[in-house]
Design a protein around this motif. Structure first.
Motif, PDB file in Angstrom:
ATOM      1  N   VAL A  62       2.319   2.501  -1.628  1.00 59.46           N
ATOM      2  CA  VAL A  62       2.657   1.083  -1.641  1.00 59.46           C
ATOM      3  C   VAL A  62       4.008   0.924  -2.343  1.00 59.46           C
ATOM      4  O   VAL A  62       4.178   1.370  -3.483  1.00 59.46           O
ATOM      5  N   LYS A  63       4.971   0.291  -1.642  1.00 64.69           N
ATOM      6  CA  LYS A  63       6.325   0.149  -2.167  1.00 64.69           C
ATOM      7  C   LYS A  63       6.731  -1.323  -2.218  1.00 64.69           C
ATOM      8  O   LYS A  63       6.594  -2.041  -1.231  1.00 64.69           O
ATOM      9  N   ALA A  64       7.238  -1.755  -3.368  1.00 65.20           N
ATOM     10  CA  ALA A  64       7.888  -3.063  -3.433  1.00 65.20           C
ATOM     11  C   ALA A  64       9.158  -3.000  -2.610  1.00 65.20           C
ATOM     12  O   ALA A  64       9.898  -2.004  -2.650  1.00 65.20           O
ATOM     13  N   ASP A  65       9.432  -4.057  -1.855  1.00 69.48           N
ATOM     14  CA  ASP A  65      10.567  -4.042  -0.947  1.00 69.48           C
ATOM     15  C   ASP A  65      11.904  -3.991  -1.666  1.00 69.48           C
ATOM     16  O   ASP A  65      12.826  -3.298  -1.245  1.00 69.48           O
ATOM     17  N   GLY A  66      12.040  -4.703  -2.770  1.00 65.38           N
ATOM     18  CA  GLY A  66      13.324  -4.835  -3.437  1.00 65.38           C
ATOM     19  C   GLY A  66      13.533  -3.853  -4.565  1.00 65.38           C
ATOM     20  O   GLY A  66      12.813  -2.861  -4.718  1.00 65.38           O
ATOM     21  N   LEU A  67      14.565  -4.130  -5.380  1.00 68.01           N
ATOM     22  CA  LEU A  67      14.939  -3.244  -6.476  1.00 68.01           C
ATOM     23  C   LEU A  67      13.988  -3.414  -7.648  1.00 68.01           C
ATOM     24  O   LEU A  67      13.810  -4.514  -8.159  1.00 68.01           O
ATOM     25  N   ALA A  68      13.390  -2.305  -8.080  1.00 63.23           N
ATOM     26  CA  ALA A  68      12.412  -2.351  -9.172  1.00 63.23           C
ATOM     27  C   ALA A  68      12.671  -1.256 -10.196  1.00 63.23           C
ATOM     28  O   ALA A  68      11.746  -0.715 -10.789  1.00 63.23           O
ATOM     29  N   ALA A  69      13.961  -0.904 -10.374  1.00 66.56           N
ATOM     30  CA  ALA A  69      14.366   0.074 -11.397  1.00 66.56           C
ATOM     31  C   ALA A  69      13.635   1.402 -11.253  1.00 66.56           C
ATOM     32  O   ALA A  69      13.296   2.053 -12.238  1.00 66.56           O
ATOM     33  N   GLY A  70      13.386   1.814 -10.001  1.00 67.17           N
ATOM     34  CA  GLY A  70      12.743   3.099  -9.754  1.00 67.17           C
ATOM     35  C   GLY A  70      11.252   3.119  -9.990  1.00 67.17           C
ATOM     36  O   GLY A  70      10.627   4.169  -9.917  1.00 67.17           O
ATOM     37  N   LYS A  71      10.648   1.938 -10.262  1.00 67.05           N
ATOM     38  CA  LYS A  71       9.233   1.902 -10.629  1.00 67.05           C
ATOM     39  C   LYS A  71       8.376   1.141  -9.626  1.00 67.05           C
ATOM     40  O   LYS A  71       7.211   0.855  -9.894  1.00 67.05           O
ATOM     41  N   GLY A  72       8.932   0.796  -8.462  1.00 65.78           N
ATOM     42  CA  GLY A  72       8.205  -0.025  -7.508  1.00 65.78           C
ATOM     43  C   GLY A  72       7.402   0.732  -6.477  1.00 65.78           C
ATOM     44  O   GLY A  72       6.915   0.146  -5.515  1.00 65.78           O
ATOM     45  N   VAL A  73       7.242   2.039  -6.668  1.00 69.42           N
ATOM     46  CA  VAL A  73       6.516   2.866  -5.711  1.00 69.42           C
ATOM     47  C   VAL A  73       5.241   3.395  -6.355  1.00 69.42           C
ATOM     48  O   VAL A  73       5.287   3.975  -7.444  1.00 69.42           O
ATOM     49  N   THR A  74       4.096   3.194  -5.685  1.00 69.21           N
ATOM     50  CA  THR A  74       2.810   3.663  -6.202  1.00 69.21           C
ATOM     51  C   THR A  74       2.148   4.562  -5.165  1.00 69.21           C
ATOM     52  O   THR A  74       1.908   4.142  -4.032  1.00 69.21           O
ATOM     53  N   VAL A  75       1.890   5.802  -5.554  1.00 75.93           N
ATOM     54  CA  VAL A  75       1.140   6.727  -4.696  1.00 75.93           C
ATOM     55  C   VAL A  75      -0.340   6.518  -4.976  1.00 75.93           C
ATOM     56  O   VAL A  75      -0.795   6.703  -6.108  1.00 75.93           O
ATOM     57  N   CYS A  76      -1.066   6.090  -3.956  1.00 73.98           N
ATOM     58  CA  CYS A  76      -2.466   5.678  -4.127  1.00 73.98           C
ATOM     59  C   CYS A  76      -3.395   6.691  -3.469  1.00 73.98           C
ATOM     60  O   CYS A  76      -3.407   6.817  -2.242  1.00 73.98           O
ATOM     61  N   ARG A  77      -4.167   7.380  -4.292  1.00 72.98           N
ATOM     62  CA  ARG A  77      -5.050   8.423  -3.762  1.00 72.98           C
ATOM     63  C   ARG A  77      -6.358   7.866  -3.210  1.00 72.98           C
ATOM     64  O   ARG A  77      -7.100   8.557  -2.533  1.00 72.98           O
TER      65      ARG A  77
END
Length: 421
Positions: free
Chosen positions: A142-157
């Motif tokens: 799950v990725k936030a569309d905009g700029l999130a200082a490198g923290k907007g991506v979550t790998v969901c198991r």
């Protein structure tokens, strides 16, 4: 020539450090800079978002080139602003910077022009995103569309983790406007690497590849950060693969941006994963990477100013770029609690005891009261790097060499470059 570097991190310190080595550079300014840049340049107390004040300072100081480090001012149009002033600036326009500022834009561009990437669907509705996640087998990203200082991506198991990530992004708005939309992607497996290139909108000249580490803890555990270290070159990106990525990813993207009416000039950064089916692009960035810059620029033998000016002036095809065969490993030393809450203003000791062959790029630091007093002022505080005859040698040097440096709560990963032997 006088040069202004915009930004305050270790990336900007590395850029200022490399530019200061050019015999053509009279003086380097950094806005706002940090305690490290103050040692090699003049810091200007101006934020990257203060375009008008930066422009006034550039004119007052006779700046001949502006180099932008962070993505946010690029996405907000700093290049367009300086173009309007007639002051040369290195970086993509606001329109072109969408390739990082909107993951949905980048995804649509890749799908339209056949760039190898992951399957993904974009949502602005939390209900529809939930419905989609319920229909897909985990793991998912799950990725936030905009700029999130490198923290907007979550790998969901698990599906539950994916639903929680959606709630955080679209429901609780933990990333603010950056989470107006989310992209739900298939989760790929393999090794990740960063492939950066200089481009003037026509010619594409790759840099040496690098590999960075996003998770805060060893063995890629814990939450994602802005980057906890990196190394160059990764052994799993041989020269033939690098040439293939240039012809199948970087050059087609630059050509696509031109066709879309938004010529791309500056640094194009492709984050990709080596899968069983070949390389797949995970994301694009519109600027030098951090911490990749801190392990790439020490390997650059050519004059960085020549390269940046060739990009700005549209004659990159006339430049030959030479790289050192040595490897470089960089380790980020972070504040206690990072990437969560952390304290600042903590004294840093031991910087004066580092060996001469060690490189230190400051990020979250500021000068304290009294000569030589340096305090922490951010989450990622320092990148300590070293060159070696191979990754293993560089890795040994950097971990042995950073020993004297200390500040209360300091933590860093101990496995940077480990898989390369």
């Amino acid at each position: 020539m006088k040069v202004l570097v915009v930004g305050s991190g270790a990336r900007e310190h590395a850029l200022a450090w490399k530019l200061a080595q050019s015999p053509q550079v009279e003086k380097v300014y950094v806005a706002p800079g940090n305690a490290g840049t103050a040692l090699i340049a003049e810091n200007l107390p101006l934020r990257p978002s203060e375009f008008q004040k930066l422009g006034q300072a550039a004119r007052a100081e006779g700046i001949g080139l502006v180099v932008v480090g962070p993505e946010t001012p690029l996405a907000e149009g700093i290049v367009d602003y300086f173009d309007g002033l007639g002051i040369p600036i290195f970086g993509p326009t606001r329109a072109a910077a969408q390739i990082e500022a909107s993951k949905a834009f980048a995804k649509e561009l890749m799908e339209k022009y056949g760039i190898p990437t992951t399957r993904g669907v974009t949502f602005s509705s939390l209900a529809r995103a939930r419905e989609y996640v319920e229909s897909q087998p985990p793991p998912l990203v799950v990725k936030a569309d905009g700029l999130a200082a490198g923290k907007g991506v979550t790998v969901c198991r698990s599906r539950e983790e994916a639903l929680s990530a959606l709630e955080d992004t679209l429901g609780k708005r933990v990333f603010g406007e950056a989470g107006d939309r989310v992209i739900v992607e298939e989760c790929l497996f393999g090794r990740e690497a960063s492939f950066l290139a200089f481009t003037d909108g026509r010619t594409v000249v790759p840099m040496v590849p690098a590999c960075d580490y996003k998770a805060v803890l060893d063995n890629d555990r814990g939450p994602n950060t802005g980057g906890m270290g990196g190394y160059s070159p990764p052994g799993f990106v041989p020269q033939d693969l690098a040439r293939s990525l240039q012809s199948t990813v970087l050059e087609p993207v630059v050509q696509a941006m031109a066709r879309e009416g938004m010529p791309y000039r500056g640094v194009l950064y492709a984050g990709f994963m080596m899968t069983e089916d070949g390389p797949r692009v995970l994301e694009f960035n519109c600027r030098f990477g951090d911490p990749e810059t801190q392990v790439i620029l020490p390997r650059l033998k050519s004059d960085l100013l020549d390269i940046l000016l060739a990009v700005v002036n549209g004659n990159l095809h006339e430049i030959d770029i030479e790289w050192d065969e040595k490897a470089c490993v960089g380790v980020v030393m972070a504040s206690g609690g990072y990437p969560g809450e952390y304290e600042t203003g903590i004294p840093i000791t031991g910087l004066d005891k580092l060996a001469e062959n060690m490189l230190v790029f400051h990020a979250g630091t500021r000068q304290g009261e009294g000569p030589g007093v340096i305090l922490t002022d951010g989450g990622r505080v320092l990148t300590v790097a070293a060159l070696g005859e191979g990754v293993s040698d560089a890795r040994r040097k950097v971990y042995e060499g950073l020993g004297p440096v200390h500040f209360q709560g300091c933590h860093f990963r101990t496995d940077i470059g480990e898989r390369e032997g």
